[in-house]
Each structure stands twice: as C-alpha cells, then as structure tokens.
Design an enzyme around this catalytic site. Structure first.
Site, PDB file in Angstrom:
ATOM      1  N   HIS A 206       0.679  12.774   0.100  1.00  0.00           N
ATOM      2  CA  HIS A 206      -0.312  12.234  -0.619  1.00  0.00           C
ATOM      3  C   HIS A 206      -0.627  13.881   0.125  1.00  0.00           C
ATOM      4  O   HIS A 206      -1.879  14.633  -1.029  1.00  0.00           O
ATOM      5  CB  HIS A 206      -0.773  11.162  -0.609  1.00  0.00           C
ATOM      6  CG  HIS A 206       0.187  10.475  -1.152  1.00  0.00           C
ATOM      7  ND1 HIS A 206       0.345   9.993  -1.329  1.00  0.00           N
ATOM      8  CD2 HIS A 206      -0.178   8.729   0.029  1.00  0.00           C
ATOM      9  CE1 HIS A 206       1.776   8.587  -1.845  1.00  0.00           C
ATOM     10  NE2 HIS A 206       0.677   8.389  -0.748  1.00  0.00           N
TER      11      HIS A 206
ATOM     12  N   GLU B 181       1.377   5.515   5.200  1.00  0.00           N
ATOM     13  CA  GLU B 181       1.928   7.021   5.563  1.00  0.00           C
ATOM     14  C   GLU B 181       0.931   8.183   4.354  1.00  0.00           C
ATOM     15  O   GLU B 181       1.902   7.144   2.876  1.00  0.00           O
ATOM     16  CB  GLU B 181       3.474   7.444   5.828  1.00  0.00           C
ATOM     17  CG  GLU B 181       3.520   8.242   6.212  1.00  0.00           C
ATOM     18  CD  GLU B 181       4.702   8.762   5.989  1.00  0.00           C
ATOM     19  OE1 GLU B 181       5.658   9.638   6.196  1.00  0.00           O
ATOM     20  OE2 GLU B 181       5.407   7.611   6.112  1.00  0.00           O
ATOM     21  N   CYS B 182       0.414   8.650   4.780  1.00  0.00           N
ATOM     22  CA  CYS B 182      -0.315   9.241   3.876  1.00  0.00           C
ATOM     23  C   CYS B 182       0.616  10.839   3.692  1.00  0.00           C
ATOM     24  O   CYS B 182      -0.149  11.738   3.225  1.00  0.00           O
ATOM     25  CB  CYS B 182      -1.680   9.829   4.651  1.00  0.00           C
ATOM     26  SG  CYS B 182      -2.413  10.693   5.696  1.00  0.00           S
ATOM     27  N   THR B 183       1.296  11.434   4.664  1.00  0.00           N
ATOM     28  CA  THR B 183       1.382  12.420   4.346  1.00  0.00           C
ATOM     29  C   THR B 183       2.166  13.229   2.821  1.00  0.00           C
ATOM     30  O   THR B 183       1.988  14.548   2.604  1.00  0.00           O
ATOM     31  CB  THR B 183       2.901  13.468   5.755  1.00  0.00           C
ATOM     32  OG1 THR B 183       4.562  12.031   5.757  1.00  0.00           O
ATOM     33  CG2 THR B 183       2.573  12.602   7.045  1.00  0.00           C
TER      34      THR B 183
END
EC number: 2.1.1.37
Length: 327
Positions: free
Chosen positions: A79, A75-77
């Site tokens: 960053h 999950e990249c939210t």
C-alpha cells in the site's frame, strides 16, 4: 491494565507505546527473526512467535491467552507510496484479512489496526472494516499524524480503533491523551555523537545529493544545519529543516544530516539510535540485534510509540469506566 496480543509486532515500537500507556504484552508474532528477537529483549515476559500469520492457528491460544486488545500492524509494502508505480502484491495485502481469525479466537474488547493511509485505496479496505463490524465491533476509521501526539516525526498512518462495546473515538479525543509537546528533528539528533561525517563536496558524491543540499543552502543560507531527504515522492526539494518534525522514516536510509565546520559543509546519515528516538523508543527501548541496515528497517517498519500511548490511555480510561459501571 489492558493486556494485549501484538500481531506483526516488529521490533516493539507499538508495544513500547502501549506499555507506556498502561498496557501489558501477552503474546507477539512476526515473521522476521530480528524483529522477534528485538521484541523479546525489550519485553521478556511476553510469549513471542517467529512465523507467518497464515501458518499459526490462533485457536490453540484462545483458552490461555485472554487479551483486552488485539494490536495489529499488517504488512504495508503493497500500500505504501514508497513503492512508486509498482503494482502491489495481493498476497501481501491479504495479511490484513489474516487478522480476522485472531479476532474470532481471542474475542478482545478492542482491535487496533495500523497501516499506511493509502490502504484506504485498497479495494478490500471496506471489506476489512465491514468484516470487523460484522464481528460486533464499532470501528473508528482515523488518519493520525504522530507529530500531533508529541512525536519528533511526522508519520501519517491509518488507524482502525474498534470497540466491541460500541464506543467511537475521534482524532481530537485521542490527541488529548497524547503529549502536548511539539518536537522536531532537532530533538532526536545526537549532536555530540561520535559519527563519521564526510565532506559534502567530496569526489564521487552523487549529483542529486549535491542538488538537494544546494537547494537547502539557497533557502537557509550557509552555516545552518539541515537534513537531506532521499527516496519517496518528494515535492519539498529533497530536504527539510531540523526545526520541523522528521519526515516519515522508511525501511531504508533516507536522511542525511548536513553540518558545518566553519564555512565547509559535511554530511552523514542519521543513525539507528536517532531514528529509534524519532519512533518514540527513547532510551528505554533497545535495538540489540541486527546490523545497521536491519536496525533502520526495524524503525521503518514500526508503529510510532507516542500514538499508541495515547490510544492505550484512552482504552484504559474506557476500561475503568466499564468496570465502574459493572460495580
């Protein structure tokens, strides 16, 4: 043929690229049911799990699932620059560390970690790299732009390409395995699509939208199509030319296409089929599940197929060398 397990698999855009590069999906996991349903539709032979990574014990699969590659896109939210100034969630960031038990259980030769490039500023990024290195992998820490691999989208992402046999790889080496075509937003737009466009200067149109459009018209002149870009940090005036690669697709509607009838400008949003093409899905990858908003989210959460195709072609070439050396 490198076989792979796909963690945080989304709707399968990364897997599509891996398959195009010669890979075969064995097992995939994602917490979002729309994503896993889409993945299963496109890769019916893969075993697909709908659950959170921290709730799944990878060691129950280690005797029957033997991947060459562990493909992960945590999950990249937390960053992403799309979050603006909001503080990230440490629980969200922990998903990256959550791949480690899967590495230990599966013992793949290669581990691929994809994430937004701002992850490098995360204070546990070096810890993740060091942990993977302590598991006897050599880690190539790369920043790759999908447009360099033949994508119609300029999507910059961090890739950790990890090889247990010690092989390093550079961006330039991977680019040689990619498509040499240079595509633009124009290549993904369905000009003959039956989509509803409305007058740009209609009653109730948001003032910032008009301002973005007028900056583009001032630069390009009238009667030339262009794309309005919403959301995110924007230092390019809120628009882009259709002759450049599409800017990064996000999980929300971001792109409006301005076209002309005579001297009158019209506006519509880019559609999921167009965004899917910009993600590298092409005609073969289908989005049969979810509403329009959910399909946009599937695209924004995905890994650009063209980059993964190049990585898997590189992996295949090294896998073949390894086999020849054993003979």
């Amino acid at each position: 043929m490198p076989k792979f397990v796909d963690l945080f698999c989304g709707g399968g855009f990364g897997a599509r690229g891996a398959v195009n590069g010669g890979g075969e999906p064995l097992l995939a996991l994602d917490a979002w049911n729309i994503a896993t349903e889409t993945y299963k539709f496109n890769f019916p032979n893969a075993e697909v799990i709908t659950d959170f990574i921290e709730k799944v014990d990878p060691f129950i699969y280690q005797d029957r699932i033997k991947p060459d590659v562990l493909l992960t896109s945590p999950e990249c939210t937390s960053h992403s620059i799309a979050k603006g100034a909001k503080p990230g969630s440490e629980k969200s960031r922990e998903t990256a560390i959550g791949i480690v038990p899967w590495v230990e259980a599966m013992q793949p030769r290669w581990v691929i970690v994809e994430n937004v490039n701002r992850m490098k500023k995360w204070d546990r990024h070096n810890e993740l790299v060091q942990t993977i290195e302590n598991l006897n992998y050599t880690v190539s820490d790369l920043l790759l732009n999908s447009a360099d691999f033949g994508s119609a989208q300029a999507r910059k992402r961090m890739f950790l390409v990890c090889d247990r046999d010690g092989t390093m790889v550079t961006k330039d080496q991977l680019i040689k395995f990619g498509s040499q075509k240079r595509l633009s937003a124009n290549d993904i737009i369905k000009w003959n699509g039956n989509y509803n466009s409305t007058l740009l200067y209609k009653s109730g149109r948001a003032k910032p939208t008009i301002e973005r459009a007028e900056r583009a018209i001032a630069k390009l002149g009238r009667k030339k199509p262009f794309i309005i870009v919403y959301y995110g940090s924007d230092y390019a005036g809120g628009w882009q030319s259709i002759d450049a690669p599409l800017r990064t697709i996000t999980t929300v509607d971001r792109f409006g296409l301005v076209t002309w009838k005579g001297n009158t400008p019209y506006l519509r949003m880019l559609q999921p089929d167009e965004l899917k093409k910009a993600m590298g899905g092409g005609d073969e990858h289908q989005l049969p599940h979810g509403n329009r908003r959910e399909k946009v989210k599937l695209c924004g959460n995905g890994v650009c197929s063209e980059v993964m195709t190049a990585i898997f072609k590189w992996i295949s070439s090294n896998q073949n060398k390894h086999v020849l050396n054993k003979v």
